[in-house]
Scaffold this motif. Structure first.
Motif, PDB file in Angstrom:
ATOM      1  N   SER A  53       0.855  -1.187   0.000  1.00  0.00           N
ATOM      2  CA  SER A  53       0.000   0.000   0.000  1.00  0.00           C
ATOM      3  C   SER A  53       0.889   1.236   0.000  1.00  0.00           C
ATOM      4  CB  SER A  53      -0.905   0.019   1.232  1.00  0.00           C
ATOM      5  OG  SER A  53      -1.590   1.258   1.286  1.00  0.00           O
ATOM      6  N   THR A  54       0.781   2.027  -1.042  1.00  0.00           N
ATOM      7  CA  THR A  54       1.637   3.209  -1.175  1.00  0.00           C
ATOM      8  C   THR A  54       1.277   4.315  -0.188  1.00  0.00           C
ATOM      9  OG1 THR A  54       0.193   4.011  -2.933  1.00  0.00           O
ATOM     10  CG2 THR A  54       2.153   2.772  -3.605  1.00  0.00           C
ATOM     11  N   ARG A  55       0.156   4.201   0.502  1.00  0.00           N
ATOM     12  CA  ARG A  55      -0.248   5.208   1.489  1.00  0.00           C
ATOM     13  C   ARG A  55       0.099   4.831   2.917  1.00  0.00           C
ATOM     14  NH1 ARG A  55      -6.249   6.282  -0.473  1.00  0.00           N
ATOM     15  NH2 ARG A  55      -5.777   7.039  -2.543  1.00  0.00           N
ATOM     16  N   CYS A  56       0.643   3.656   3.105  1.00  0.00           N
ATOM     17  CA  CYS A  56       0.871   3.139   4.461  1.00  0.00           C
ATOM     18  C   CYS A  56       2.347   3.286   4.855  1.00  0.00           C
ATOM     19  CB  CYS A  56       0.446   1.668   4.502  1.00  0.00           C
ATOM     20  SG  CYS A  56       0.843   0.838   6.050  1.00  0.00           S
ATOM     21  N   GLY A  57       2.568   3.937   5.978  1.00  0.00           N
ATOM     22  CA  GLY A  57       3.935   4.125   6.469  1.00  0.00           C
ATOM     23  C   GLY A  57       4.622   2.809   6.792  1.00  0.00           C
ATOM     24  N   SER A  59       4.030  -0.072   5.420  1.00  0.00           N
ATOM     25  CA  SER A  59       4.317  -0.714   4.150  1.00  0.00           C
ATOM     26  C   SER A  59       5.577  -0.127   3.507  1.00  0.00           C
ATOM     27  CB  SER A  59       3.115  -0.565   3.213  1.00  0.00           C
ATOM     28  OG  SER A  59       3.125  -1.533   2.206  1.00  0.00           O
ATOM     29  N   ARG A  60       5.735   1.186   3.565  1.00  0.00           N
ATOM     30  CA  ARG A  60       6.934   1.838   3.011  1.00  0.00           C
ATOM     31  C   ARG A  60       8.186   1.371   3.739  1.00  0.00           C
ATOM     32  NH1 ARG A  60       3.588   6.324   2.551  1.00  0.00           N
ATOM     33  NH2 ARG A  60       4.288   7.172   4.531  1.00  0.00           N
ATOM     34  N   ASP A  83       0.454  -3.105  -6.390  1.00  0.00           N
ATOM     35  CA  ASP A  83       0.042  -1.839  -5.793  1.00  0.00           C
ATOM     36  C   ASP A  83      -1.423  -2.001  -5.397  1.00  0.00           C
ATOM     37  OD1 ASP A  83      -1.011   0.709  -5.313  1.00  0.00           O
ATOM     38  OD2 ASP A  83       0.125   1.649  -6.927  1.00  0.00           O
ATOM     39  N   LEU A  85      -3.601  -0.134  -3.884  1.00  0.00           N
ATOM     40  CA  LEU A  85      -4.557   0.952  -4.094  1.00  0.00           C
ATOM     41  C   LEU A  85      -5.075   0.985  -5.527  1.00  0.00           C
ATOM     42  CD1 LEU A  85      -2.842   3.748  -1.996  1.00  0.00           C
ATOM     43  CD2 LEU A  85      -4.671   2.184  -1.329  1.00  0.00           C
ATOM     44  N   ASN A  86      -4.260   0.582  -6.464  1.00  0.00           N
ATOM     45  CA  ASN A  86      -4.674   0.595  -7.866  1.00  0.00           C
ATOM     46  C   ASN A  86      -5.262  -0.731  -8.341  1.00  0.00           C
ATOM     47  OD1 ASN A  86      -4.009   3.293  -8.550  1.00  0.00           O
ATOM     48  ND2 ASN A  86      -1.858   2.725  -8.550  1.00  0.00           N
TER      49      ASN A  86
END
Length: 133
Positions: A53-57, A59-60, A83, A85-86
């Motif tokens: 998830s590109t919005r999750c800290g 996950s990053r 990804d 979210l997409n």
């Protein structure tokens, strides 16, 4: 190294950082049809799916640590990147196809068409990749 180089960095530090070779080559997972490809490929070797998830800290942070697990001996492992979210539809189908509960971030290891291992969150950073070679 001087105190200023420690605080502000130096060209030497920048060069050291750029010289580190990555042994992880993500393959983008963008279609449902690719799940059949993954099942077929898993009959000749383990295939990993990394759900991110590109919005999750968290996950990053985990994806960076996951990349560091890869050494030269792991460079031929196939790793698909999803990804979330997409491609929520693909994530949902992964759960059904490989019988795993959704998590993010998550790694699923597929062998012979079936999930043989999955890990989520910080457990991803504890995976012994060598057992899947």
């Amino acid at each position: 190294m001087s105190i200023f180089n420690k605080m502000f960095g130096s060209k030497e530090n920048e060069e050291e950082k750029t010289e580190k070779k990555s042994f992880l080559n993500f393959l983008p997972l963008t279609t449902l049809e690719q799940l059949e490809t993954i099942k077929k490929e898993s009959h000749t070797g383990a295939v990993l799916i990394f759900k991110h998830s590109t919005r999750c800290g968290i996950s990053r942070m985990v994806i960076k640590q996951f990349e560091q697990l890869f050494t030269a001996e792991h460079e031929h492992l196939k790793v698909y990147y999803l990804d979330l979210l997409n491609h929520k539809d693909i994530s949902a189908e992964i759960g059904v196809t490989f019988e795993v509960t959704h998590a993010s971030p998550q790694v699923i290891v597929v062998r012979n068409g079936n999930s043989v291992h999955d890990a989520s969150h910080n457990d991803i950073t504890l995976i012994n990749l060598s057992r899947f070679i």
